[in-house]
Scaffold this motif. Sequence first.
Motif, mmCIF file in Angstrom:
data_model
loop_
_atom_site.group_PDB
_atom_site.id
_atom_site.type_symbol
_atom_site.label_atom_id
_atom_site.label_comp_id
_atom_site.label_asym_id
_atom_site.label_seq_id
_atom_site.Cartn_x
_atom_site.Cartn_y
_atom_site.Cartn_z
ATOM 1 N N GLU A 41 4.767 9.750 8.464
ATOM 2 C CA GLU A 41 4.962 8.356 8.596
ATOM 3 C C GLU A 41 3.365 7.682 8.203
ATOM 4 O OE1 GLU A 41 6.605 5.050 11.639
ATOM 5 O OE2 GLU A 41 5.797 6.989 12.484
ATOM 6 N N THR A 42 3.769 6.724 7.166
ATOM 7 C CA THR A 42 2.546 6.265 6.952
ATOM 8 C C THR A 42 2.603 4.636 6.607
ATOM 9 O OG1 THR A 42 0.810 5.627 5.132
ATOM 10 C CG2 THR A 42 2.952 6.690 4.389
ATOM 11 N N LEU A 43 2.046 3.507 7.583
ATOM 12 C CA LEU A 43 2.396 2.260 7.594
ATOM 13 C C LEU A 43 3.844 2.131 7.606
ATOM 14 C CD1 LEU A 43 0.222 1.438 4.737
ATOM 15 C CD2 LEU A 43 -0.503 1.144 7.080
ATOM 16 N N GLY A 44 4.733 2.745 8.709
ATOM 17 C CA GLY A 44 5.902 2.498 8.988
ATOM 18 C C GLY A 44 7.076 3.158 8.018
ATOM 19 N N ALA A 70 0.865 -1.129 0.174
ATOM 20 C CA ALA A 70 0.105 -0.055 -0.026
ATOM 21 C C ALA A 70 0.879 1.093 0.073
ATOM 22 C CB ALA A 70 -0.774 -0.041 1.083
ATOM 23 N N ALA A 71 2.135 1.150 0.770
ATOM 24 C CA ALA A 71 2.959 2.445 0.873
ATOM 25 C C ALA A 71 3.457 2.626 -0.659
ATOM 26 C CB ALA A 71 3.784 2.195 1.876
ATOM 27 N N TYR A 95 -5.862 3.862 -0.450
ATOM 28 C CA TYR A 95 -5.080 2.634 -0.250
ATOM 29 C C TYR A 95 -5.408 2.402 1.520
ATOM 30 C CZ TYR A 95 -2.562 6.071 -2.957
ATOM 31 O OH TYR A 95 -2.159 6.963 -4.105
ATOM 32 N N ALA A 96 -5.907 1.496 1.866
ATOM 33 C CA ALA A 96 -6.373 1.096 2.996
ATOM 34 C C ALA A 96 -5.739 0.044 3.546
ATOM 35 C CB ALA A 96 -8.038 0.641 3.137
ATOM 36 N N LEU A 118 4.211 5.488 -5.979
ATOM 37 C CA LEU A 118 3.903 5.293 -7.329
ATOM 38 C C LEU A 118 2.717 6.313 -7.899
ATOM 39 C CD1 LEU A 118 4.065 1.355 -8.116
ATOM 40 C CD2 LEU A 118 5.777 3.257 -8.413
ATOM 41 N N THR A 119 1.881 6.439 -7.311
ATOM 42 C CA THR A 119 0.720 7.308 -7.545
ATOM 43 C C THR A 119 1.327 8.774 -7.500
ATOM 44 O OG1 THR A 119 -0.932 6.142 -6.527
ATOM 45 C CG2 THR A 119 -1.669 8.320 -6.779
#
Length: 269
Positions: free
Chosen positions: A253-256, A23-24, A155-156, A29-30
């Motif tokens: 910080e997003t998902l580590g 997801a990260a 992205y969840a 990439l987006t």
Amino acid sequence: GEKSNLIAREQFGSRKKHQSITAALNKRLTMDLLRQKRQAGALCSNDAKSCYDRVVHSIASLSMRRLGAPIEPINSMFKSLQMAAHRIKTAFGVSEKSYGSDRIEPLQGLGQGNGCGPAGWAIVSTPIINMMRVLGFGATFLTAISVTLVAFVCYAFVDDTDVVHTAQDVNTSGIEILHQMQTVIDHWEGGLKATGGALVPSKSYWYLIDFVWTGDSWRYATQDDIPGDISINKIDDSGREILQRYEANVAKETLGVFLAMDGNNKEET
């Protein structure tokens, strides 16, 4: 649900063969695509308040039935949760008073530690994501070589969600995306509230992505270039609260992983 492709592909949590780092990566990439195409977009990172504890049983039951779960085990689980008497155990022993069983309105939620919790949230969140998709919200890209349409809503990872919305073409301005993003967040918040959830303003923030031509090069538009805010309802519905907005070069910080929308790795390093 997995075999029939009935679970939203945007949900990376609570599922086999899925990882948070994917997801990260997709988030990175987006932002790379927006930069390469000079396409405007916005991203709002938000956290649902106590997602397992606030799920409305009627919504969860319908979501489970939608994927083919039989009614008997669903009734068995939810009636047990609704009728349970909770007692607190401490060093002084088990409390004499209990909570839950004598309530006029039965307790809701999937419950912390319930084995159904992770899969249950994936099943409940899928209709919300699908609703956003039907309304036309989300990111849209045409691949350069195969001219394949790539479209997704967010992205969840369980209840940590980044809702993303992009312009349909490079001629749509960031100002238009700013106004559209408020509508996007209103619908996302409404979907969560319909399931019993709520957004936490203090744990939510957003970015607006657009580009400015300086005469010899491109740069990211700043808040001075495109001023504006979006807001969400407070948890107690006492009013609205403006969300923190960050510049594209600020990493959170997003998902580590520390990700900045402009692709710099300073904070991650």
